[in-house]
Write a protein that holds these residues in place. Structure first.
Motif, PDB file in Angstrom:
ATOM      1  N   LYS A  41       0.657  -1.215   0.093  1.00  0.00           N
ATOM      2  CA  LYS A  41       0.179  -0.123  -0.061  1.00  0.00           C
ATOM      3  C   LYS A  41       0.993   1.350   0.154  1.00  0.00           C
ATOM      4  O   LYS A  41       0.763   2.119  -0.890  1.00  0.00           O
ATOM      5  CB  LYS A  41      -0.990  -0.214   1.175  1.00  0.00           C
ATOM      6  CG  LYS A  41      -2.077   0.924   0.916  1.00  0.00           C
ATOM      7  CD  LYS A  41      -2.772   0.747   2.117  1.00  0.00           C
ATOM      8  CE  LYS A  41      -4.166   1.686   2.041  1.00  0.00           C
ATOM      9  NZ  LYS A  41      -4.941   1.848   3.284  1.00  0.00           N
ATOM     10  N   PRO A  42       1.851   1.202   0.862  1.00  0.00           N
ATOM     11  CA  PRO A  42       2.488   2.681   0.860  1.00  0.00           C
ATOM     12  C   PRO A  42       3.546   2.785  -0.452  1.00  0.00           C
ATOM     13  O   PRO A  42       3.613   3.768  -0.787  1.00  0.00           O
ATOM     14  CB  PRO A  42       3.350   2.645   2.096  1.00  0.00           C
ATOM     15  CG  PRO A  42       3.519   1.312   2.666  1.00  0.00           C
ATOM     16  CD  PRO A  42       2.059   0.593   2.134  1.00  0.00           C
ATOM     17  N   MET A  43       3.781   1.559  -0.819  1.00  0.00           N
ATOM     18  CA  MET A  43       4.802   1.699  -2.209  1.00  0.00           C
ATOM     19  C   MET A  43       4.170   2.079  -3.335  1.00  0.00           C
ATOM     20  O   MET A  43       4.153   3.004  -4.131  1.00  0.00           O
ATOM     21  CB  MET A  43       5.328   0.224  -2.036  1.00  0.00           C
ATOM     22  CG  MET A  43       6.688   0.506  -3.266  1.00  0.00           C
ATOM     23  SD  MET A  43       7.159  -1.374  -3.224  1.00  0.00           S
ATOM     24  CE  MET A  43       8.436  -1.236  -1.803  1.00  0.00           C
ATOM     25  N   ALA A  44       2.664   1.395  -3.278  1.00  0.00           N
ATOM     26  CA  ALA A  44       1.883   1.854  -4.360  1.00  0.00           C
ATOM     27  C   ALA A  44       1.598   3.546  -4.291  1.00  0.00           C
ATOM     28  O   ALA A  44       1.579   4.353  -5.406  1.00  0.00           O
ATOM     29  CB  ALA A  44       0.499   1.095  -4.403  1.00  0.00           C
ATOM     30  N   ASN A  45       1.169   4.084  -3.282  1.00  0.00           N
ATOM     31  CA  ASN A  45       1.224   5.344  -2.884  1.00  0.00           C
ATOM     32  C   ASN A  45       2.377   6.277  -3.198  1.00  0.00           C
ATOM     33  O   ASN A  45       2.181   7.465  -3.964  1.00  0.00           O
ATOM     34  CB  ASN A  45       0.530   5.881  -1.701  1.00  0.00           C
ATOM     35  CG  ASN A  45      -0.633   5.294  -1.266  1.00  0.00           C
ATOM     36  OD1 ASN A  45      -1.520   5.191  -2.361  1.00  0.00           O
ATOM     37  ND2 ASN A  45      -1.178   5.022  -0.026  1.00  0.00           N
ATOM     38  N   THR A  46       3.594   5.655  -2.849  1.00  0.00           N
ATOM     39  CA  THR A  46       4.780   6.517  -3.030  1.00  0.00           C
ATOM     40  C   THR A  46       5.246   6.747  -4.615  1.00  0.00           C
ATOM     41  O   THR A  46       5.237   7.691  -4.988  1.00  0.00           O
ATOM     42  CB  THR A  46       5.846   5.839  -2.483  1.00  0.00           C
ATOM     43  OG1 THR A  46       5.546   5.824  -1.015  1.00  0.00           O
ATOM     44  CG2 THR A  46       7.243   6.611  -2.250  1.00  0.00           C
ATOM     45  N   LEU A  47       4.985   5.416  -5.224  1.00  0.00           N
ATOM     46  CA  LEU A  47       5.184   5.269  -6.745  1.00  0.00           C
ATOM     47  C   LEU A  47       4.327   6.223  -7.435  1.00  0.00           C
ATOM     48  O   LEU A  47       4.779   7.113  -8.360  1.00  0.00           O
ATOM     49  CB  LEU A  47       4.919   3.754  -7.161  1.00  0.00           C
ATOM     50  CG  LEU A  47       6.237   2.962  -7.010  1.00  0.00           C
ATOM     51  CD1 LEU A  47       5.597   1.523  -7.585  1.00  0.00           C
ATOM     52  CD2 LEU A  47       7.237   3.365  -7.632  1.00  0.00           C
ATOM     53  N   ALA A  48       3.204   6.393  -6.999  1.00  0.00           N
ATOM     54  CA  ALA A  48       2.129   7.403  -7.619  1.00  0.00           C
ATOM     55  C   ALA A  48       2.409   8.623  -7.372  1.00  0.00           C
ATOM     56  O   ALA A  48       2.477   9.601  -8.247  1.00  0.00           O
ATOM     57  CB  ALA A  48       0.718   6.933  -7.054  1.00  0.00           C
ATOM     58  N   GLN A  49       2.897   8.775  -6.139  1.00  0.00           N
ATOM     59  CA  GLN A  49       3.555  10.519  -5.927  1.00  0.00           C
ATOM     60  C   GLN A  49       4.801  10.691  -6.631  1.00  0.00           C
ATOM     61  O   GLN A  49       4.736  11.790  -7.359  1.00  0.00           O
ATOM     62  CB  GLN A  49       3.675  10.538  -4.372  1.00  0.00           C
ATOM     63  CG  GLN A  49       2.654  10.565  -3.535  1.00  0.00           C
ATOM     64  CD  GLN A  49       1.696  11.635  -3.843  1.00  0.00           C
ATOM     65  OE1 GLN A  49       2.186  12.817  -4.018  1.00  0.00           O
ATOM     66  NE2 GLN A  49       0.448  11.200  -3.921  1.00  0.00           N
ATOM     67  N   VAL A  50       5.803   9.725  -6.922  1.00  0.00           N
ATOM     68  CA  VAL A  50       6.928   9.818  -7.584  1.00  0.00           C
ATOM     69  C   VAL A  50       6.585  10.148  -9.212  1.00  0.00           C
ATOM     70  O   VAL A  50       7.189  11.124  -9.618  1.00  0.00           O
ATOM     71  CB  VAL A  50       7.996   8.681  -7.474  1.00  0.00           C
ATOM     72  CG1 VAL A  50       9.099   8.730  -8.271  1.00  0.00           C
ATOM     73  CG2 VAL A  50       8.462   8.756  -5.967  1.00  0.00           C
TER      74      VAL A  50
END
Ligand SMILES: [Zn+2]
Length: 203
Positions: A41-50
């Motif tokens: 979950k945090p990785m998916a969010n972080t990737l989206a932000q990046v």
């Protein structure tokens, strides 16, 4: 592992990352799906932000956040009179870590002959603009000791001929084919210290 399309896609993507093959990609994917809430979950969010916020700066070629701007060329408080031209951001990181150089960086994002790279992509016009605008006294070409790296260095030297800056190139002590990021600090230090001048018409 049973065939689940989403998982297969993820393994295929992760195995494209540097240093990872299908085997390690599978291990990573297993670790991820066993930690859905802590990792996926945090990785998916972080990737989206990046993906949304981090882009290449059109002026210096470094990475920048669309929220905070480019640290490399806009947020610097100190003024420098030198600029170091490198192929990739990983080269900048190596040079920064070695504390050899104090000044601005310009990241080409490749070489003239690298596949899919056009001369315009290398931000050479922007380099010339920066040199004039920041009143740069020395441009240090720290491209790798490959044919492409050296061709690029001479092309940049020519592009800078109407500026006032002295153009230097890292010493030939670089191992042939040597990429900046793979050099140890000692080699990098002597390459910087013994850099040679490329343009002879200026004092
Ligand atoms: Zn920048």
């Amino acid at each position: 592992m049973q065939k689940i399309n989403e998982i297969e896609d993820l393994i295929r993507l992760i195995s494209k990352l540097p240093g990872l093959g299908p085997k390690s990609a599978k291990r990573i994917v297993l670790k991820l799906i066993n930690n859905r809430d802590e990792l996926v979950k945090p990785m998916a969010n972080t990737l989206a932000q990046v993906y949304k916020n981090v882009t290449r700066c059109n002026l210096c070629g470094s990475l920048k956040s669309n929220i905070t701007g480019c640290f490399n060329c806009q947020n610097i408080k100190e003024k420098f009179n030198k600029i170091c031209v490198v192929e990739d951001i990983s080269d900048q990181w190596s040079i920064e870590n070695s504390n050899i150089f104090e000044g601005y960086f310009h990241i080409l994002g490749g070489t003239i002959s690298s596949v899919g790279r056009k001369k315009e992509d290398l931000l050479i016009n922007s380099l010339v603009d920066r040199v004039n605008k920041e009143k740069i006294e020395e441009v240090i070409l720290a491209t790798s000791a490959t044919v492409e790296g050296q061709t690029t260095a001479y092309y940049i030297k020519d592009s800078l001929k109407y500026t006032k800056a002295k153009v230097t190139k890292l010493a030939q002590g670089l191992p042939i084919g040597g990429e900046i990021e793979s050099l140890d600090d000692g080699t990098l230090y002597s390459a910087f210290k013994n850099r040679t001048k490329l343009n002879s018409d200026l004092g």
